[in-house]
Design a protein around this motif. Structure first.
Motif, PDB file in Angstrom:
ATOM      1  N   THR A   1       0.885  -1.140  -0.046  1.00  0.00           N
ATOM      2  CA  THR A   1       0.030  -0.218  -0.098  1.00  0.00           C
ATOM      3  C   THR A   1       0.908   1.427  -0.092  1.00  0.00           C
ATOM      4  O   THR A   1       1.934   1.336   0.782  1.00  0.00           O
ATOM      5  CB  THR A   1      -0.785  -0.161   1.270  1.00  0.00           C
ATOM      6  N   LYS A   2       0.548   2.119  -0.883  1.00  0.00           N
ATOM      7  CA  LYS A   2       1.568   3.367  -1.077  1.00  0.00           C
ATOM      8  C   LYS A   2       1.127   4.465  -0.617  1.00  0.00           C
ATOM      9  O   LYS A   2      -0.300   4.745  -0.548  1.00  0.00           O
ATOM     10  CB  LYS A   2       1.772   3.485  -2.425  1.00  0.00           C
ATOM     11  N   LYS A   3       2.080   5.308  -0.281  1.00  0.00           N
ATOM     12  CA  LYS A   3       1.809   6.742   0.219  1.00  0.00           C
ATOM     13  C   LYS A   3       2.059   7.710  -1.074  1.00  0.00           C
ATOM     14  O   LYS A   3       3.208   7.652  -1.299  1.00  0.00           O
ATOM     15  CB  LYS A   3       2.540   7.045   1.271  1.00  0.00           C
ATOM     16  N   GLY A   4       0.942   8.296  -1.505  1.00  0.00           N
ATOM     17  CA  GLY A   4       1.340   9.360  -2.663  1.00  0.00           C
ATOM     18  C   GLY A   4       1.105  10.676  -1.790  1.00  0.00           C
ATOM     19  O   GLY A   4       2.181  11.451  -1.726  1.00  0.00           O
ATOM     20  N   CYS A   5       0.056  11.076  -1.768  1.00  0.00           N
ATOM     21  CA  CYS A   5      -0.361  12.744  -1.389  1.00  0.00           C
ATOM     22  C   CYS A   5      -0.314  12.518   0.085  1.00  0.00           C
ATOM     23  O   CYS A   5      -0.103  13.842   0.678  1.00  0.00           O
ATOM     24  CB  CYS A   5      -1.365  13.215  -2.000  1.00  0.00           C
ATOM     25  N   ASP A   6      -0.829  11.782   0.778  1.00  0.00           N
ATOM     26  CA  ASP A   6      -1.181  11.491   2.284  1.00  0.00           C
ATOM     27  C   ASP A   6      -2.089  12.647   2.625  1.00  0.00           C
ATOM     28  O   ASP A   6      -2.445  12.915   3.902  1.00  0.00           O
ATOM     29  CB  ASP A   6       0.218  11.926   3.091  1.00  0.00           C
ATOM     30  N   GLN A   7      -3.125  12.762   1.785  1.00  0.00           N
ATOM     31  CA  GLN A   7      -4.245  13.990   1.994  1.00  0.00           C
ATOM     32  C   GLN A   7      -5.405  13.324   1.188  1.00  0.00           C
ATOM     33  O   GLN A   7      -6.226  14.499   1.176  1.00  0.00           O
ATOM     34  CB  GLN A   7      -3.709  15.347   1.938  1.00  0.00           C
ATOM     35  N   GLY A   8      -5.674  12.264   1.066  1.00  0.00           N
ATOM     36  CA  GLY A   8      -7.083  11.850   0.243  1.00  0.00           C
ATOM     37  C   GLY A   8      -7.139  12.148  -1.233  1.00  0.00           C
ATOM     38  O   GLY A   8      -8.099  12.122  -1.550  1.00  0.00           O
ATOM     39  N   ALA A   9      -5.817  12.454  -1.923  1.00  0.00           N
ATOM     40  CA  ALA A   9      -6.257  13.079  -3.400  1.00  0.00           C
ATOM     41  C   ALA A   9      -5.777  12.303  -4.497  1.00  0.00           C
ATOM     42  O   ALA A   9      -6.068  12.275  -5.799  1.00  0.00           O
ATOM     43  CB  ALA A   9      -5.583  14.396  -3.543  1.00  0.00           C
ATOM     44  N   CYS A  10      -4.972  11.132  -3.973  1.00  0.00           N
ATOM     45  CA  CYS A  10      -4.323  10.512  -5.183  1.00  0.00           C
ATOM     46  C   CYS A  10      -4.729   8.828  -5.115  1.00  0.00           C
ATOM     47  O   CYS A  10      -4.568   8.332  -6.276  1.00  0.00           O
ATOM     48  CB  CYS A  10      -2.846  10.375  -5.012  1.00  0.00           C
ATOM     49  N   GLY A  11      -5.359   8.394  -4.158  1.00  0.00           N
ATOM     50  CA  GLY A  11      -5.604   6.777  -4.189  1.00  0.00           C
ATOM     51  C   GLY A  11      -4.785   5.863  -3.983  1.00  0.00           C
ATOM     52  O   GLY A  11      -5.126   4.773  -4.002  1.00  0.00           O
ATOM     53  N   ALA A  12      -3.584   6.368  -4.068  1.00  0.00           N
ATOM     54  CA  ALA A  12      -2.510   5.259  -3.981  1.00  0.00           C
ATOM     55  C   ALA A  12      -2.516   4.536  -2.610  1.00  0.00           C
ATOM     56  O   ALA A  12      -1.918   3.303  -2.677  1.00  0.00           O
ATOM     57  CB  ALA A  12      -1.074   5.986  -4.181  1.00  0.00           C
ATOM     58  N   CYS A  13      -3.306   5.017  -1.641  1.00  0.00           N
ATOM     59  CA  CYS A  13      -3.084   4.342  -0.407  1.00  0.00           C
ATOM     60  C   CYS A  13      -4.624   3.264  -0.197  1.00  0.00           C
ATOM     61  O   CYS A  13      -4.853   2.877   0.989  1.00  0.00           O
ATOM     62  CB  CYS A  13      -3.250   5.238   0.683  1.00  0.00           C
ATOM     63  N   THR A  14      -5.113   3.158  -1.456  1.00  0.00           N
ATOM     64  CA  THR A  14      -6.578   2.416  -1.357  1.00  0.00           C
ATOM     65  C   THR A  14      -6.244   1.065  -0.698  1.00  0.00           C
ATOM     66  O   THR A  14      -5.622   0.382  -1.156  1.00  0.00           O
ATOM     67  CB  THR A  14      -7.112   2.420  -2.591  1.00  0.00           C
TER      68      THR A  14
ATOM     69  N   ILE B   1     -11.357   2.497   0.942  1.00  0.00           N
ATOM     70  CA  ILE B   1     -11.217   3.681   1.646  1.00  0.00           C
ATOM     71  C   ILE B   1      -9.668   3.913   1.505  1.00  0.00           C
ATOM     72  O   ILE B   1      -8.873   3.207   0.910  1.00  0.00           O
ATOM     73  CB  ILE B   1     -11.111   3.463   3.276  1.00  0.00           C
ATOM     74  N   CYS B   2      -9.449   5.438   1.474  1.00  0.00           N
ATOM     75  CA  CYS B   2      -8.260   6.085   1.520  1.00  0.00           C
ATOM     76  C   CYS B   2      -7.492   5.521   2.895  1.00  0.00           C
ATOM     77  O   CYS B   2      -8.130   6.385   3.929  1.00  0.00           O
ATOM     78  CB  CYS B   2      -8.196   7.470   1.299  1.00  0.00           C
ATOM     79  N   SER B   3      -6.424   4.916   3.066  1.00  0.00           N
ATOM     80  CA  SER B   3      -5.928   4.478   4.326  1.00  0.00           C
ATOM     81  C   SER B   3      -5.288   5.561   5.090  1.00  0.00           C
ATOM     82  O   SER B   3      -4.955   5.643   6.278  1.00  0.00           O
ATOM     83  CB  SER B   3      -5.094   3.429   4.378  1.00  0.00           C
ATOM     84  N   CYS B   4      -4.799   6.642   3.977  1.00  0.00           N
ATOM     85  CA  CYS B   4      -4.201   7.858   4.663  1.00  0.00           C
ATOM     86  C   CYS B   4      -4.967   8.704   5.384  1.00  0.00           C
ATOM     87  O   CYS B   4      -4.564   9.472   6.234  1.00  0.00           O
ATOM     88  CB  CYS B   4      -3.299   8.657   3.718  1.00  0.00           C
ATOM     89  N   LEU B   5      -6.281   8.646   5.133  1.00  0.00           N
ATOM     90  CA  LEU B   5      -7.238   9.658   5.943  1.00  0.00           C
ATOM     91  C   LEU B   5      -8.155   8.866   7.040  1.00  0.00           C
ATOM     92  O   LEU B   5      -8.846   9.399   7.582  1.00  0.00           O
ATOM     93  CB  LEU B   5      -8.356   9.952   4.959  1.00  0.00           C
TER      94      LEU B   5
END
Ligand code: FES
Ligand code: FES
Length: 167
Positions: A36-49, A57-61
């Protein structure tokens, strides 16, 4: 520090985390699940889905403490043993990635998106929300619009999802 029981990919892992730790950081840094990747860390990119009880869900949020006891699936858990998930093989077949950074999030998101569509959920481009929409390319693009790809592999992503959806 609160103790949290994270049910991830069929295994229960108990960790102590500060209440402010995101689910993304807990997965990556505490459980070593770096798929699971961290892109923006603010719910904007979906890398952390990731999937929680089958929903994306966006796991960064998300805070790890909120997910105590919930069923979490990450990209490491979507295969069936040695058999990759059909979307994983379809992404390879259709060149649905270049660097691959967004790919775990794309695939987790697509798994949930297909389930949402199968359940008859409309999207923002569904003409008549009362009717089960056909999964057109426009529908797939809209439903996957929360997952950005800096490499621009969108056509391959679309082809891969369309192929799996048609099965
Ligand atoms: Fe979570 Fe970008 S890292 S949405
Ligand atoms: Fe590189 Fe999507 S494949 S960001």
């Amino acid at each position: 520090m609160p103790e949290v029981r994270l049910h991830v990919n069929g295994t229960v892992r108990t960790i102590e985390v500060e209440p402010r730790v995101s689910l993304l950081d807990a997965l990556r840094e505490r459980l070593g699940l770096t798929g699971t990747k961290k892109g923006c860390d603010q719910g904007a990119c979906g890398a952390c889905t990731v999937l929680v009880d089958g929903e994306r869900i966006c796991s960064c949020l998300a805070l790890a403490v909120q997910y105590d006891g919930r069923e979490i699936t990450t990209i490491e858990g979507v295969a069936d043993g040695d058999r990759p998930h059909p979307l994983q093989t379809a992404f390879i077949r259709h060149d649905g990635f270049q660097c691959g950074y967004c790919t775990p999030g794309q695939i987790c998101s697509a798994i949930a998106m297909l389930a949402e569509h199968a359940a008859g959920m409309p999207s923002a481009v569904t003409e008549d929300p009362a009717e089960a929409p056909e999964l057109t390319d426009e529908e797939i693009r809209e439903r996957m619009s929360g997952n950005l790809c800096r490499c621009g592999a969108y056509n391959g992503v679309l082809d891969a999802i369309r192929e799996v959806a048609a099965r």
